[in-house]
Design an enzyme around this catalytic site. Structure first.
Site, mmCIF file in Angstrom:
data_model
loop_
_atom_site.group_PDB
_atom_site.id
_atom_site.type_symbol
_atom_site.label_atom_id
_atom_site.label_comp_id
_atom_site.label_asym_id
_atom_site.label_seq_id
_atom_site.Cartn_x
_atom_site.Cartn_y
_atom_site.Cartn_z
ATOM 1 N N GLU A 227 -4.099 1.742 4.813
ATOM 2 C CA GLU A 227 -3.533 3.050 5.406
ATOM 3 C C GLU A 227 -3.815 3.140 6.744
ATOM 4 O O GLU A 227 -3.125 3.740 7.457
ATOM 5 C CB GLU A 227 -3.784 4.087 4.406
ATOM 6 C CG GLU A 227 -3.522 3.777 2.936
ATOM 7 C CD GLU A 227 -1.971 3.660 2.811
ATOM 8 O OE1 GLU A 227 -1.198 4.207 3.500
ATOM 9 O OE2 GLU A 227 -1.466 3.253 1.488
ATOM 10 N N GLU A 249 -1.443 9.239 11.184
ATOM 11 C CA GLU A 249 -0.208 8.451 11.373
ATOM 12 C C GLU A 249 0.358 8.328 12.542
ATOM 13 O O GLU A 249 0.549 9.544 13.602
ATOM 14 C CB GLU A 249 1.009 9.127 10.563
ATOM 15 C CG GLU A 249 2.087 8.049 10.256
ATOM 16 C CD GLU A 249 3.296 8.867 9.298
ATOM 17 O OE1 GLU A 249 4.674 8.362 9.353
ATOM 18 O OE2 GLU A 249 2.978 9.667 8.554
#
Length: 418
Positions: A227, A249
């Site tokens: 991730e 992100e």
């Protein structure tokens, strides 16, 4: 002496041990009765003329063949050898087991030795119980060797946490590029912050079975490395040397990622309010890339007992390293019905239901991928994302020197929960 004191016809001559001179004198016999000198009172009654001579040492009597003698003696003498009166088995066994001991104490095989008055014979004595032979000892059976049990791994007491065996050196080996200047997670994700974060989840990788616990940590860090990866195909050290590169992100740091807001209050069924706050965005942050308001609210309720804390300030997950790890651990440890938790799967506590079995869901690393992102990565040919997750897990298990189950690494044959 023995020959002179016994009536004719009862002399033990001609036996295996000649005891007497049968002409009436003493031969090479041994004395059968020895009396310690003392005073002996003797009374003799005969039917014919007899002559009796008494001393304190021996007694000799000469009589006719028809003489009947009754003698009563009272003495305090100590007898060293006793002549048996017969009809019992009080005599000593003979050295030759085929011989009998006569009533006078001598061994032989003649009728004078072996008769109803024998004091010992192999077949038993008249008038006495037949001796019960002592049974031969029964040999003990040879013990069958029992193989020593294979020693179990030395457990670490539950409650010690990963800090008892996951070292700074291990962390450095896992993440050789974690502080690279190109990574937003540089100097943010640390070993100390990870160990501290686990204290809020005492069951995480803390069963006491170190091998099992190492596999769970490897799976957790493998999934979260995917991730947060900064690796690429030709990256130095390989793609899996670049885990934990990004703490948020990519491309959402300026507040432009507004798409992670579910309208209304999607947490009403849990009794909390997680409606999006004005001006806040809920993009992926932390190791597990926590996203959407319906995840920020429940995590905030768990860690602060107040959903509003992170609904109003979601950026805190990307600014506090301990909180960032805790957000990832919360997702890992929390079941999302009908999904089990990733922790339950890797700790060996989850057993598939009949529906799970029919859907191809089995315990193992592949099942954690299904829980995290099964709708996009499972029940289809294995794609590059799944391969990346698996390779991280394999690398970390190798560093921790624990064997993994290769049959359950993938989820291509598993139906997702969507």
């Amino acid at each position: 002496e023995a020959c002179n004191i016994l009536p004719a016809g009862q002399w033990p001559c001609g036996g295996a041990e000649p005891l007497c001179d049968c002409s009436g004198g003493l031969g090479t016999s041994t004395t059968i009765t020895t009396i310690t000198p003392t005073t002996i009172a003797t009374t003799t009654t005969t039917t014919t003329t007899s002559t009796t001579t008494s001393t304190t040492a021996t007694t000799s009597t000469t009589m006719a063949a028809t003489t009947t003698t009754t003698t009563t003696s009272t003495t305090s003498a100590s007898l060293t050898t006793t002549v048996s009166t017969g009809n019992d088995c009080s005599g000593e066994p003979c050295s030759d087991s085929t011989f009998c001991r006569s009533e006078w104490g001598f061994c032989g095989s003649s009728d004078d030795h072996c008769n109803a008055k024998s004091t010992w014979k192999a077949a038993g004595c008249s008038g006495a119980p037949t001796p019960v032979p002592t049974p031969s000892p029964v040999p003990m059976p040879t013990p069958v060797p029992v193989p020593s049990p294979k020693p179990k791994p030395t457990p670490v007491p539950a409650g010690s946490g990963i800090g008892a065996w996951f070292t700074q050196a291990d962390f450095n080996a896992f993440f050789p590029n974690i502080n690279n200047a190109a990574c937003s997670g540089a100097n943010f994700f640390t070993h100390a912050a990870l160990v501290e974060a686990t204290s809020a989840f005492p069951d995480f990788a803390n069963s006491g079975d170190v091998a099992q616990d190492k596999l769970e940590l490897a799976a957790f860090l493998g999934q979260t490395s995917h991730e947060t990866t900064g690796g690429w195909t030709t990256a130095p050290g390989g793609p899996q040397a670049w885990g934990y590169c990004f703490k948020e992100e990519v491309g959402c740091g300026t507040g432009t990622c507004t798409q992670y807001c579910a309208g209304g209050n999607p947490c009403a069924g849990q009794g909390i309010n997680c409606a999006c706050a004005s001006g806040q965005t809920y993009q992926g942050r932390g190791p597990m890339q926590l996203s959407w308001n319906y995840n920020y609210g429940p995590f905030s309720q768990f860690i602060y007992n107040d959903a509003a804390e992170l609904i109003n300030d979601p950026e805190r997950v990307a600014s506090d390293p301990v909180l960032a790890y805790q957000a990832a651990l919360w997702f890992w440890m929390t079941p999302q019905s009908p999904k089990p938790s990733c922790h339950e799967v890797m700790a060996g506590n989850w057993q598939p239901s009949a529906a799970d079995t029919a859907a191809g869901r089995v315990p193992g690393f592949g099942m954690t991928t299904n829980i995290i992102n099964g709708g996009l990565e499972c029940n289809m040919p294995t794609n590059a994302k799944v391969t990346d997750r698996v390779e991280f897990y394999k690398r970390y298990a190798g560093i921790l020197n624990v064997a993994l189950d290769t049959a359950s690494l993938y989820c291509d044959q598993m139906q997702s929960y969507r």
